[in-house]
Design a protein around this motif. Structure first.
Motif, PDB file in Angstrom:
ATOM      1  N   VAL A 249     -93.222  26.934  31.446  1.00 45.73           N
ATOM      2  CA  VAL A 249     -93.041  25.483  31.489  1.00 45.73           C
ATOM      3  C   VAL A 249     -94.400  24.802  31.449  1.00 45.73           C
ATOM      4  N   ASP A 250     -94.396  23.525  31.039  1.00 48.67           N
ATOM      5  CA  ASP A 250     -95.656  22.785  31.008  1.00 48.67           C
ATOM      6  C   ASP A 250     -95.796  21.935  32.264  1.00 48.67           C
ATOM      7  N   LEU A 251     -96.996  21.428  32.491  1.00 52.57           N
ATOM      8  CA  LEU A 251     -97.271  20.686  33.712  1.00 52.57           C
ATOM      9  C   LEU A 251     -96.530  19.363  33.764  1.00 52.57           C
ATOM     10  N   ALA A 252     -96.194  18.784  32.616  1.00 51.97           N
ATOM     11  CA  ALA A 252     -95.426  17.538  32.615  1.00 51.97           C
ATOM     12  C   ALA A 252     -94.069  17.753  33.260  1.00 51.97           C
ATOM     13  N   GLU A 253     -93.437  18.901  32.995  1.00 49.35           N
ATOM     14  CA  GLU A 253     -92.134  19.192  33.593  1.00 49.35           C
ATOM     15  C   GLU A 253     -92.265  19.461  35.085  1.00 49.35           C
ATOM     16  N   VAL A 254     -93.307  20.179  35.482  1.00 44.22           N
ATOM     17  CA  VAL A 254     -93.536  20.422  36.909  1.00 44.22           C
ATOM     18  C   VAL A 254     -93.728  19.104  37.646  1.00 44.22           C
ATOM     19  N   CYS A 255     -94.511  18.202  37.070  1.00 43.23           N
ATOM     20  CA  CYS A 255     -94.755  16.897  37.681  1.00 43.23           C
ATOM     21  C   CYS A 255     -93.465  16.097  37.811  1.00 43.23           C
ATOM     22  N   ALA A 256     -92.650  16.106  36.762  1.00 38.04           N
ATOM     23  CA  ALA A 256     -91.394  15.348  36.777  1.00 38.04           C
ATOM     24  C   ALA A 256     -90.433  15.896  37.818  1.00 38.04           C
ATOM     25  N   VAL A 257     -90.301  17.222  37.889  1.00 41.44           N
ATOM     26  CA  VAL A 257     -89.364  17.816  38.846  1.00 41.44           C
ATOM     27  C   VAL A 257     -89.850  17.605  40.275  1.00 41.44           C
ATOM     28  N   ASP A 258     -91.159  17.649  40.493  1.00 37.71           N
ATOM     29  CA  ASP A 258     -91.717  17.360  41.812  1.00 37.71           C
ATOM     30  C   ASP A 258     -91.258  15.975  42.286  1.00 37.71           C
ATOM     31  N   THR A 259     -91.265  15.014  41.386  1.00 34.17           N
ATOM     32  CA  THR A 259     -90.834  13.658  41.728  1.00 34.17           C
ATOM     33  C   THR A 259     -89.329  13.584  41.931  1.00 34.17           C
ATOM     34  N   LEU A 260     -88.550  14.217  41.050  1.00 36.92           N
ATOM     35  CA  LEU A 260     -87.093  14.180  41.175  1.00 36.92           C
ATOM     36  C   LEU A 260     -86.632  14.788  42.498  1.00 36.92           C
ATOM     37  N   VAL A 261     -87.212  15.919  42.870  1.00 34.73           N
ATOM     38  CA  VAL A 261     -86.855  16.558  44.141  1.00 34.73           C
ATOM     39  C   VAL A 261     -87.294  15.680  45.313  1.00 34.73           C
ATOM     40  N   GLY A 262     -88.470  15.090  45.229  1.00 34.89           N
ATOM     41  CA  GLY A 262     -88.936  14.196  46.288  1.00 34.89           C
ATOM     42  C   GLY A 262     -88.038  12.989  46.458  1.00 34.89           C
ATOM     43  N   GLN A 263     -87.594  12.396  45.356  1.00 31.75           N
ATOM     44  CA  GLN A 263     -86.717  11.226  45.427  1.00 31.75           C
ATOM     45  C   GLN A 263     -85.347  11.582  46.004  1.00 31.75           C
ATOM     46  N   ALA A 264     -84.779  12.716  45.569  1.00 26.79           N
ATOM     47  CA  ALA A 264     -83.489  13.137  46.120  1.00 26.79           C
ATOM     48  C   ALA A 264     -83.619  13.460  47.603  1.00 26.79           C
ATOM     49  N   SER A 265     -84.731  14.070  47.987  1.00 25.50           N
ATOM     50  CA  SER A 265     -84.970  14.373  49.404  1.00 25.50           C
ATOM     51  C   SER A 265     -85.107  13.099  50.222  1.00 25.50           C
ATOM     52  N   ALA A 266     -85.752  12.091  49.651  1.00 28.74           N
ATOM     53  CA  ALA A 266     -85.924  10.812  50.350  1.00 28.74           C
ATOM     54  C   ALA A 266     -84.574  10.154  50.623  1.00 28.74           C
ATOM     55  N   ARG A 267     -83.705  10.163  49.625  1.00 28.09           N
ATOM     56  CA  ARG A 267     -82.369   9.575  49.824  1.00 28.09           C
ATOM     57  C   ARG A 267     -81.602  10.323  50.913  1.00 28.09           C
ATOM     58  N   ALA A 268     -81.660  11.642  50.880  1.00 28.47           N
ATOM     59  CA  ALA A 268     -80.942  12.441  51.874  1.00 28.47           C
ATOM     60  C   ALA A 268     -81.506  12.234  53.272  1.00 28.47           C
ATOM     61  N   ALA A 269     -82.821  12.164  53.400  1.00 35.38           N
ATOM     62  CA  ALA A 269     -83.429  11.963  54.715  1.00 35.38           C
ATOM     63  C   ALA A 269     -83.044  10.615  55.301  1.00 35.38           C
ATOM     64  N   ALA A 270     -83.098   9.573  54.491  1.00 36.85           N
ATOM     65  CA  ALA A 270     -82.746   8.244  54.987  1.00 36.85           C
ATOM     66  C   ALA A 270     -81.290   8.200  55.434  1.00 36.85           C
ATOM     67  N   GLU A 271     -80.414   8.831  54.659  1.00 33.35           N
ATOM     68  CA  GLU A 271     -78.996   8.842  55.036  1.00 33.35           C
ATOM     69  C   GLU A 271     -78.778   9.634  56.316  1.00 33.35           C
ATOM     70  N   ALA A 272     -79.463  10.768  56.475  1.00 36.75           N
ATOM     71  CA  ALA A 272     -79.303  11.587  57.675  1.00 36.75           C
ATOM     72  C   ALA A 272     -79.795  10.865  58.918  1.00 36.75           C
ATOM     73  N   VAL A 273     -80.899  10.132  58.815  1.00 36.99           N
ATOM     74  CA  VAL A 273     -81.397   9.363  59.958  1.00 36.99           C
ATOM     75  C   VAL A 273     -80.359   8.333  60.397  1.00 36.99           C
ATOM     76  N   ALA A 274     -79.770   7.647  59.427  1.00 39.81           N
ATOM     77  CA  ALA A 274     -78.756   6.639  59.753  1.00 39.81           C
ATOM     78  C   ALA A 274     -77.491   7.281  60.313  1.00 39.81           C
ATOM     79  N   ARG A 275     -77.091   8.396  59.738  1.00 44.53           N
ATOM     80  CA  ARG A 275     -75.807   9.021  60.078  1.00 44.53           C
ATOM     81  C   ARG A 275     -75.843   9.788  61.393  1.00 44.53           C
ATOM     82  N   PHE A 276     -76.937  10.519  61.648  1.00 44.03           N
ATOM     83  CA  PHE A 276     -76.956  11.431  62.788  1.00 44.03           C
ATOM     84  C   PHE A 276     -77.906  11.006  63.905  1.00 44.03           C
ATOM     85  N   ALA A 277     -78.819  10.067  63.632  1.00 48.81           N
ATOM     86  CA  ALA A 277     -79.812   9.690  64.645  1.00 48.81           C
ATOM     87  C   ALA A 277     -79.727   8.217  65.001  1.00 48.81           C
ATOM     88  N   GLY A 278     -78.640   7.565  64.609  1.00 50.57           N
ATOM     89  CA  GLY A 278     -78.490   6.150  64.939  1.00 50.57           C
ATOM     90  C   GLY A 278     -79.569   5.284  64.339  1.00 50.57           C
TER      91      GLY A 278
END
Length: 412
Positions: free
Chosen positions: A58-87
């Motif tokens: 793979v090329d570095l452009a794909e690595v960079c893009a996937v790094d961002t996609l995983v980070g964004q999906a993780s951000a959404r999940a973390a925010a939802e978990a804080v609201a759902r399980f930690a008040g």
């Protein structure tokens, strides 16, 4: 302290998120589960993650893009978990990210790479984020894995002896046989184990080999991508073990290496089983699944039985596969095989709670590995910290953690 732990394993099926409340006093750390959930990767993100795996180039452009996609999906999940399980109020996020390469050469881990840019998580939650938890251990001479040994060593040290096994569990040695060691076994894409003995006895921790990664790759190929795993072990249960293929698979030199050792999908690639079957009479799909299931059971048992165990506590996605659990119980007999659910930690969420624990330890400037577990000469504080929206103020270093107890889950 309330910590969000986030983990995506080598199966790459989704992000496990767990929220826990920790309290440390007089060497005893308590973990109270507040809630956990699984967030499947968006289909495009998962396909692009799988596309990064060896032997792909793979090329570095794909690595960079996937790094961002995983980070964004993780951000959404973390925010939802804080609201759902930690008040809506948590103190810290610990994100493992997605491993895409674990570089091992001549039995030594040289480097490791996890994707999932933590800045997106800090931006979405306003919380500080601990990430990149494996690299420091590798720099200190360790394998960077299995980090599950940290939780396992503290947790099993505090746990009472073998609980009453669930239905179908194999019975362990009779009282008086002297077997006191227990092992925690995580059945993710790769199987890893931690052997814990009497207080003061060194911990042994290592990857035994594949758990689900070869099974998942075969299931995707057999079903044309419709299934990412052998649902309920149905395909394996319908097949017969091909001893000729099993012998070839067991010839893998990794299994004969002494611990500590680690491995990943760099060795057990998506075409690994197909390559080993080359030249053999055609292998039926169900027989392939049965053989790969038996491979996991045999390699786990060969690795663990020499320790003279009284109990194996299993966790991870593999415990949902009855074919795999049955094969493990048969090969590990007469050792008792239970699941982490029997000890208060949901089997599917255990590694996310591990990440929460590692985040807590890093925040309090405590080592994230126990001596001897990964091969590092001196256990180190793990990871790096991305500031949240407020000033970054670390507490004074805490005293040592000698054991950990899991409290009953919080009521919602």
């Amino acid at each position: 302290m309330i910590v969000v732990g986030m983990m995506s394993g080598t199966s790459m099926d989704g992000l496990d998120v767990a929220v826990a409340e920790f309290e440390l006093a007089d060497g005893l750390l308590t973990l109270r589960p507040l809630g956990a959930a699984e967030y499947p990767w968006p289909p495009e993100t998962r396909e692009r993650l799988l596309g990064l795996l060896p032997p792909a180039r793979v090329d570095l452009a794909e690595v960079c893009a996937v790094d961002t996609l995983v980070g964004q999906a993780s951000a959404r999940a973390a925010a939802e978990a804080v609201a759902r399980f930690a008040g809506g109020r948590a103190d810290l996020v610990a994100s493992h990210g997605q491993t895409v390469f674990h570089w091992v050469e001549d039995g030594r881990a040289r480097a490791t790479l996890q994707l999932g840019q933590p800045a997106w998580i800090a931006e979405a939650t306003g919380l500080p984020v601990v990430s990149d938890v494996r690299a420091r251990d590798i720099a200190a001479g360790g394998q960077g894995a299995p980090l599950a040994s940290t939780l396992d060593a503290l947790w099993l040290a505090a746990e009472p002896p073998t609980p009453t096994p669930g239905p179908g569990a194999a019975q362990g040695p009779t009282p008086g046989t002297g077997a006191t060691r227990r092992a925690a076994l995580n059945l993710g894409g790769i199987a890893n184990a931690t052997v814990v003995g009497a207080p003061g006895e060194p911990v042994a921790a290592f990857d035994t080999g594949p758990a689900n990664c070869l099974l998942d790759a075969a299931a995707r190929r057999i079903t044309g991508g419709r299934l990412g795993s052998d649902v309920d072990g149905r395909m394996a249960l319908a097949g017969t073990v091909r001893t000729d293929l099993l012998e070839r698979l067991l010839a893998e030199p990794y299994y004969r290496l002494a611990p500590p050792k680690s491995t990943g999908r760099e060795l057990f690639t998506t075409d690994y089983a197909q390559a080993r079957a080359a030249g053999l009479p055609p292998v039926a799909d169900a027989d392939l699944m049965a053989t790969l299931t038996e491979l996991t059971a045999v390699t786990v048992a060969d690795a663990l039985l020499p320790f003279g165990l009284s109990e194996v506590v299993a966790s991870g996605g593999g415990v949902r596969n009855p074919a795999l659990l049955a094969a493990l119980r048969a090969r590990l007999h007469p050792v008792t095989v239970t699941t982490s659910d029997d000890h208060g930690l949901p089997a599917g969420d255990k590694e996310a709670y591990l990440m929460a624990l590692l985040g807590f330890l890093t925040w309090h400037q405590l080592p994230g590995v126990v001596p001897g577990a990964t091969g590092s000469a001196v256990p180190r504080v793990l990871g790096r910290i991305s500031p949240g929206s407020g000033p970054l103020r670390l507490p004074e270093p805490a005293g040592p953690v000698r054991r950990m107890a899991v409290l009953p889950p919080a009521a919602h």
